[in-house]
Design a protein around this motif. Structure first.
Motif, PDB file in Angstrom:
ATOM      1  N   LEU A  16      -2.522   1.357  -6.481  1.00 21.76           N
ATOM      2  CA  LEU A  16      -1.302   0.606  -6.184  1.00 21.76           C
ATOM      3  C   LEU A  16      -0.385   1.415  -5.275  1.00 21.76           C
ATOM      4  N   PHE A  17      -0.361   2.730  -5.488  1.00 24.83           N
ATOM      5  CA  PHE A  17       0.455   3.592  -4.623  1.00 24.83           C
ATOM      6  C   PHE A  17      -0.031   3.542  -3.179  1.00 24.83           C
ATOM      7  N   THR A  18      -1.348   3.672  -2.984  1.00 22.92           N
ATOM      8  CA  THR A  18      -1.859   3.650  -1.605  1.00 22.92           C
ATOM      9  C   THR A  18      -1.633   2.287  -0.957  1.00 22.92           C
ATOM     10  N   TRP A  19      -1.757   1.221  -1.754  1.00 26.19           N
ATOM     11  CA  TRP A  19      -1.442  -0.117  -1.244  1.00 26.19           C
ATOM     12  C   TRP A  19       0.040  -0.207  -0.885  1.00 26.19           C
ATOM     13  N   GLY A  20       0.887   0.375  -1.739  1.00 30.58           N
ATOM     14  CA  GLY A  20       2.322   0.377  -1.464  1.00 30.58           C
ATOM     15  C   GLY A  20       2.660   1.084  -0.154  1.00 30.58           C
ATOM     16  N   CYS A  21       1.931   2.150   0.141  1.00 29.55           N
ATOM     17  CA  CYS A  21       2.156   2.849   1.409  1.00 29.55           C
ATOM     18  C   CYS A  21       1.786   1.957   2.595  1.00 29.55           C
ATOM     19  N   THR A  22       0.730   1.170   2.433  1.00 27.12           N
ATOM     20  CA  THR A  22       0.359   0.215   3.481  1.00 27.12           C
ATOM     21  C   THR A  22       1.460  -0.830   3.656  1.00 27.12           C
ATOM     22  N   ILE A  23       2.036  -1.264   2.552  1.00 24.95           N
ATOM     23  CA  ILE A  23       3.141  -2.226   2.606  1.00 24.95           C
ATOM     24  C   ILE A  23       4.309  -1.644   3.403  1.00 24.95           C
ATOM     25  N   ILE A  24       4.601  -0.365   3.164  1.00 24.81           N
ATOM     26  CA  ILE A  24       5.682   0.292   3.913  1.00 24.81           C
ATOM     27  C   ILE A  24       5.378   0.259   5.406  1.00 24.81           C
ATOM     28  N   GLY A  25       4.143   0.626   5.767  1.00 26.05           N
ATOM     29  CA  GLY A  25       3.770   0.627   7.185  1.00 26.05           C
ATOM     30  C   GLY A  25       3.842  -0.760   7.798  1.00 26.05           C
ATOM     31  N   ALA A  26       3.354  -1.766   7.059  1.00 31.91           N
ATOM     32  CA  ALA A  26       3.379  -3.134   7.578  1.00 31.91           C
ATOM     33  C   ALA A  26       4.805  -3.639   7.750  1.00 31.91           C
ATOM     34  N   SER A  27       5.734  -3.130   6.930  1.00 32.44           N
ATOM     35  CA  SER A  27       7.123  -3.599   7.004  1.00 32.44           C
ATOM     36  C   SER A  27       7.820  -3.178   8.295  1.00 32.44           C
ATOM     37  N   PHE A  28       7.230  -2.234   9.029  1.00 29.43           N
ATOM     38  CA  PHE A  28       7.830  -1.825  10.301  1.00 29.43           C
ATOM     39  C   PHE A  28       7.945  -3.003  11.260  1.00 29.43           C
ATOM     40  N   VAL A  29       7.104  -4.027  11.025  1.00 34.13           N
ATOM     41  CA  VAL A  29       7.097  -5.180  11.920  1.00 34.13           C
ATOM     42  C   VAL A  29       8.426  -5.938  11.865  1.00 34.13           C
ATOM     43  N   PHE A  30       9.203  -5.738  10.797  1.00 33.55           N
ATOM     44  CA  PHE A  30      10.503  -6.396  10.707  1.00 33.55           C
ATOM     45  C   PHE A  30      11.552  -5.713  11.575  1.00 33.55           C
ATOM     46  N   PHE A  31      11.240  -4.515  12.035  1.00 31.31           N
ATOM     47  CA  PHE A  31      12.204  -3.746  12.831  1.00 31.31           C
ATOM     48  C   PHE A  31      11.787  -3.601  14.295  1.00 31.31           C
ATOM     49  N   PHE A  32      10.495  -3.745  14.571  1.00 27.42           N
ATOM     50  CA  PHE A  32       9.989  -3.589  15.934  1.00 27.42           C
ATOM     51  C   PHE A  32       9.027  -4.731  16.246  1.00 27.42           C
ATOM     52  N   LYS A  33       9.027  -5.184  17.478  1.00 23.02           N
ATOM     53  CA  LYS A  33       8.111  -6.258  17.876  1.00 23.02           C
ATOM     54  C   LYS A  33       6.765  -5.707  18.312  1.00 23.02           C
ATOM     55  N   SER A  34       6.746  -4.504  18.856  1.00 26.40           N
ATOM     56  CA  SER A  34       5.502  -3.905  19.329  1.00 26.40           C
ATOM     57  C   SER A  34       5.581  -2.401  19.146  1.00 26.40           C
ATOM     58  N   VAL A  35       4.441  -1.756  19.339  1.00 24.22           N
ATOM     59  CA  VAL A  35       4.393  -0.306  19.235  1.00 24.22           C
ATOM     60  C   VAL A  35       3.623   0.231  20.434  1.00 24.22           C
ATOM     61  N   ASN A  36       4.095   1.344  20.940  1.00 22.56           N
ATOM     62  CA  ASN A  36       3.461   1.966  22.105  1.00 22.56           C
ATOM     63  C   ASN A  36       2.006   2.314  21.812  1.00 22.56           C
ATOM     64  N   ARG A  37       1.128   2.089  22.811  1.00 24.97           N
ATOM     65  CA  ARG A  37      -0.292   2.367  22.633  1.00 24.97           C
ATOM     66  C   ARG A  37      -0.531   3.832  22.298  1.00 24.97           C
ATOM     67  N   SER A  92       4.642 -14.787  13.669  1.00 22.43           N
ATOM     68  CA  SER A  92       5.910 -14.467  13.020  1.00 22.43           C
ATOM     69  C   SER A  92       5.844 -13.093  12.366  1.00 22.43           C
ATOM     70  N   ARG A  93       7.010 -12.503  12.147  1.00 19.25           N
ATOM     71  CA  ARG A  93       7.058 -11.203  11.479  1.00 19.25           C
ATOM     72  C   ARG A  93       6.456 -11.284  10.077  1.00 19.25           C
ATOM     73  N   LEU A  94       6.760 -12.354   9.356  1.00 21.91           N
ATOM     74  CA  LEU A  94       6.254 -12.475   7.993  1.00 21.91           C
ATOM     75  C   LEU A  94       4.731 -12.574   7.978  1.00 21.91           C
ATOM     76  N   LYS A  95       4.171 -13.350   8.887  1.00 24.98           N
ATOM     77  CA  LYS A  95       2.722 -13.486   8.945  1.00 24.98           C
ATOM     78  C   LYS A  95       2.074 -12.151   9.295  1.00 24.98           C
ATOM     79  N   ALA A  96       2.641 -11.441  10.259  1.00 23.18           N
ATOM     80  CA  ALA A  96       2.097 -10.139  10.648  1.00 23.18           C
ATOM     81  C   ALA A  96       2.194  -9.151   9.487  1.00 23.18           C
ATOM     82  N   PHE A  97       3.313  -9.181   8.776  1.00 25.83           N
ATOM     83  CA  PHE A  97       3.496  -8.293   7.628  1.00 25.83           C
ATOM     84  C   PHE A  97       2.457  -8.580   6.550  1.00 25.83           C
ATOM     85  N   ASN A  98       2.240  -9.859   6.253  1.00 24.80           N
ATOM     86  CA  ASN A  98       1.286 -10.210   5.200  1.00 24.80           C
ATOM     87  C   ASN A  98      -0.138  -9.787   5.549  1.00 24.80           C
TER      88      ASN A  98
END
Length: 273
Positions: free
Chosen positions: A19-40, A189-195
């Protein structure tokens, strides 16, 4: 807190770690709410870092304890056999999974999708690719806690198992972001990308429970199980993470990311082990 955790059944410990490792993935996925893209370049460094963590974990947390356990349990000069067999079987398992599950690696066009032909969307294929390589990560965490219960004295302590979970969790943060960001950049959408990003790691708690339960119920397979998880992770590193990080003109900085990831995981394992 550590004392309370140590009193839990090892399978429950593995589940919580998953659950902890999954939670860390959730944290990473949540970045999508703050940024639209990430540099290659950032994505390539993330892939390199994840590869480094997984390489170090494969040796320090899995292969070395596999050999040590075999030596302590009567294999003698053949102590390399369980590690070798398990390692190769882990690679074969991931290869077969690649063949039967349709998927698409990050940064690849749709015509490069792998596995059976399907009409699945690009988002789903990207999701399946990340999910596939989260399976051995969950197994590694579960086998680590199962090994503690089986009593590998020198190489596997509760702290070393926790260190393995922390290392995998750390690399799951950029991994979650590396999936959700491209999906968002495609216009979703941000929510779809996050999920999509966070659900890719939902297999980790499940795989952790399976790994821990297997080695506890069948202690004879422990050295094979440790090496199996290592082989599966190395397959992911060589087949996916390193190529992804090296094909966009950022090879040097991606390689440095790999070295940093390796060092972080090595320090965690040695310091906590």
């Amino acid at each position: 807190m550590l004392e309370s955790f140590s009193q839990l059944n090892p399978v429950m410990q593995a589940f919580i770690a998953g659950l902890f490792t999954w939670g860390c993935t959730i944290i990473g996925a949540s970045f999508v709410f703050f940024f639209k893209s990430v540099n290659r370049k950032v994505l390539d460094v993330m892939s390199g870092f994840a590869a480094g963590v997984m390489i170090a974990a494969s040796f320090w947390s899995l292969l070395a304890p596999s050999i040590s356990h075999a030596e302590e349990n009567g294999y003698g000069v053949l102590a390399w056999v369980p590690a070798s067999v398990g390692f190769l079987l882990g690679g074969v398992f991931l290869r077969m999974t690649d063949k039967i599950v349709p998927h698409l690696h990050l940064g690849e066009p749709m015509e490069n999708r792998e596995g059976p032909q399907t009409q699945a969307s690009r988002n789903l294929l990207l999701f399946l690719a990340i999910t596939i390589h989260n399976i051995p990560e969950g197994l590694a965490v579960g086998v680590g806690f199962g090994a503690v219960a089986a009593g590998i004295s020198q190489d596997n302590t509760l702290l070393s198992a926790i260190g393995l979970a922390i290392g995998i969790g750390i690399q799951n943060i950029p991994e979650g972001s590396a999936l959700s960001m491209p999906i968002r950049a495609d216009g979703n959408s941000r929510l779809k990308a996050f999920n999509y990003g966070q659900l890719s790691a939902i297999v980790e708690p499940v795989a952790a429970v399976i790994g821990a339960a297997a080695v506890i119920s069948m202690s004879a397979i422990l050295p094979y199980a440790l090496a199996f998880a290592a082989g599966a992770m190395i397959f992911v590193v060589v087949e996916e993470l390193i190529p992804e990080s090296q094909t966009n003109g950022n090879s040097d900085i991606a390689t440095m990311g790999l070295m940093v990831g390796f060092t972080v995981m090595m320090v965690l394992d040695v310091a906590l082990g």
